[in-house]
Design an enzyme around this catalytic site. Structure first.
Site, short mmCIF file in Angstrom:
data_model
loop_
_atom_site.label_atom_id
_atom_site.label_comp_id
_atom_site.label_asym_id
_atom_site.label_seq_id
_atom_site.Cartn_x
_atom_site.Cartn_y
_atom_site.Cartn_z
N LEU A 208 0.85 -1.19 0.00
CA LEU A 208 0.00 0.00 0.00
C LEU A 208 0.88 1.24 0.00
CD1 LEU A 208 -2.57 -0.95 2.81
CD2 LEU A 208 -3.08 -0.79 0.37
N HIS A 209 0.56 2.19 -0.86
CA HIS A 209 1.28 3.46 -0.82
C HIS A 209 0.47 4.63 -1.36
CE1 HIS A 209 1.98 2.52 -5.05
NE2 HIS A 209 2.31 3.79 -5.23
N ARG A 210 -0.67 4.38 -2.05
CA ARG A 210 -1.45 5.47 -2.64
C ARG A 210 -2.03 6.36 -1.55
NH1 ARG A 210 -0.54 5.54 -8.19
NH2 ARG A 210 -0.31 3.39 -8.88
N PRO A 211 -1.99 7.67 -1.76
CA PRO A 211 -2.57 8.59 -0.76
C PRO A 211 -4.02 8.25 -0.41
CG PRO A 211 -1.30 9.82 -2.38
CD PRO A 211 -1.34 8.39 -2.86
N ASP A 282 -2.08 -1.58 -4.27
CA ASP A 282 -2.61 -0.42 -4.98
C ASP A 282 -1.59 0.08 -6.01
OD1 ASP A 282 -0.72 0.77 -3.32
OD2 ASP A 282 -2.17 1.89 -2.13
#
Length: 364
Positions: A208-211, A282
Site C-alpha cells: 500500500l502506498h497510494r494517498p 494499490d
C-alpha cells in the site's frame, strides 16, 4: 545519437534496465547510439533505488540530482531546476522518460523548453482518476511527447483520441515485463521466508502506498483490519513503503498473521509474489507482474490505468468496497479465480523494439 535516460523512482529502474541493455547491444553492432543516465533522486531510500541498480545490473547513474522528498510542487520544481542544469552541461538528441512519476513530467517539460525531443515509454495509459497525481503526470507528459511507446492497444486508442498522429505511436509491449522475464530465474528467498516458515501458496502479499489508502488513519486501519479478517489464518507479508511506515506508527495493528517487513529488493519481492497465493496492492506495476506470473491480484483502487490486467489478466478491482473484497476472497479460497492470459507483446522484447524504432527514426 545521444539519449538522456531519466529514472526517478523504483518502477523507473525496472523499465530503464532493458532499454540500457538494448542500447548496449546496438552499440556492440556498430550503431552510433549512446546514453547518459540521470537519476533524479525522487526515491532516495537505498532499498528503493541503489539496490535496484545493483540487482538489475544497471550502471550507476552519470548523475544523481538528489531532489529527495517534498510536496508535489517542491519536488517537481527541484527536479526541473536540476535537470535544466544537466541538459545545459550535457546536451543530447533525445530525452527518454518512463512511467508516470513526477520526474517523468518534470523532465519532459524541461526538455521541450530546451528544444529537445522527448520519447515517453509507457505512453497513453489512463485511469480517468484526476485525484491521482500520476494521472496528471501522464496527461501533461503525453501532451508534450514526440514519440509514444505504448504497452497496449488501449493506450494507443487513448492517444489517438487525444489527437496524436498515429505515425508517432509505436506499440512495443511492456518493458517492465522484459525485466521480469529476464530475471525470473534469479528470484531469491528473502530472510522472512525462513523466519516465518512460509510455504508456497500459503501466504498473501500486501503493498500500500497510494494517498487514497494511506493518508487517512481511520481508512488505513479499517482496510488492513478487513483484509486481516478476510485472510483467515493466512500470513500476510507487508513490505512497508517509507511513506506508509510513518502512518502506521501508533495505529496498533498488531495482528498475529500480519507481518511487516522493510522494503525488499526486486529479486526478493518478486520471489514472494511468484510463490504467493495472491497479492493485494494499490500499485499499477505489480498488477502487470502478477498477470504475467499468473498470480491472483486484488487491486485496492477504484480505477486502473492498466485495464488489460483485468480484462484478460489476473487482476480484479476492489477499491474500498468491502463486499467486493469479501467476494474476491471467497473466489480465491474456493479456487474459482479466473485464469488469466498474457497481453499482446508482453514477451520480453519491448526494449529491443523501442531502440529499433529510434534507429529507424534517426536513420542511424
Amino acid at each position: 545519437m545521444t539519449i538522456t535516460l531519466v529514472a526517478g523512482a523504483r518502477p523507473n529502474f525496472m523499465k530503464i534496465a532493458p532499454i540500457i541493455d538494448a542500447i548496449e547491444n546496438k552499440k556492440s553492432l556498430g550503431f552510433d547510439i549512446n546514453y547518459r543516465l540521470v537519476h533524479t533522486g525522487q526515491h532516495y531510500d537505498k532499498n528503493l533505488s541503489d539496490t535496484f541498480f545493483k540487482e538489475l545490473n544497471i550502471p550507476f547513474p552519470d548523475i544523481n540530482l538528489e531532489v529527495k522528498s517534498g510536496s508535489q510542487a517542491q519536488q517537481t520544481a527541484a527536479i526541473m531546476v536540476g535537470f535544466e542544469k544537466e541538459l545545459q552541461k550535457h546536451p543530447c538528441d533525445l530525452v527518454m522518460v518512463v512511467g508516470d512519476v513526477n520526474s517523468t513530467m518534470a523532465c519532459t517539460i524541461v526538455a521541450k523548453k530546451a528544444g529537445i525531443k522527448v520519447a515517453h515509454v509507457e505512453a497513453g495509459i489512463r485511469s480517468g482518476d484526476m485525484n491521482m497525481p500520476e494521472e496528471i503526470n501522464r496527461i501533461l507528459t503525453d501532451s508534450l511527447t514526440d514519440y509514444f511507446f505504448t504497452t497496449s492497444e488501449y493506450a494507443n486508442k487513448n492517444l489517438t483520441n487525444q489527437g496524436v498522429q498515429t505515425n508517432n505511436i509505436f506499440f512495443v509491449g511492456n518493458v517492465m515485463i522484459d525485466t521480469l522475464l529476464k530475471n525470473e530465474h534469479r528470484f531469491k528467498k528473502p530472510e522472512i521466508w525462513n523466519t516465518l516458515n512460509l510455504e508456497e501458496k500459503k501466504y498473501l502479499v500486501l503493498t500500500l502506498h497510494r494517498p487514497s489508502n494511506v493518508d487517512e488513519e481511520n481508512q488505513l486501519k479499517a482496510l488492513i483490519s478487513q483484509i486481516k479478517m478476510e485472510a483467515k489464518d493466512y500470513p500476510i507479508i507487508f513490505p512497508v513503503h517509507p511513506r506508509t511506515k510513518k502512518l502506521l506508527n501508533g495505529l496498533n495493528l498488531n495482528f498475529k498473521n500480519l507481518h511487516y517487513t522493510n522494503p525488499l529488493g526486486y529479486l526478493e519481492f518478486n520471489f514472494l509474489v511468484k510463490h504467493s497465493l495472491a497479492v493485494l496492492t494499490d500499485s499499477g506495476g505489480i498488477t502487470e507482474e502478477t498477470t504475467v506470473l499468473n498470480i491472483p491480484c486484488f487491486t485496492l483502487r477504484d480505477t486502473t490505468e492498466r485495464p488489460e490486467t483485468c480484462n484478460i489478466g489476473t487482476n480484479v478491482l476492489i477499491g474500498k468496497d468491502f463486499n467486493k473484497l469479501s467476494n474476491a476472497f471467497s473466489k480465491l479460497f474456493s479456487r474459482q479465480w479466473n485464469k488469466g492470459t498474457i497481453p499482446e507483446l508482453w514477451d520480453g522484447k519491448s526494449a529491443e523494439r523501442i531502440i529499433n524504432h529510434l534507429i529507424e527514426i534517426y536513420k542511424l
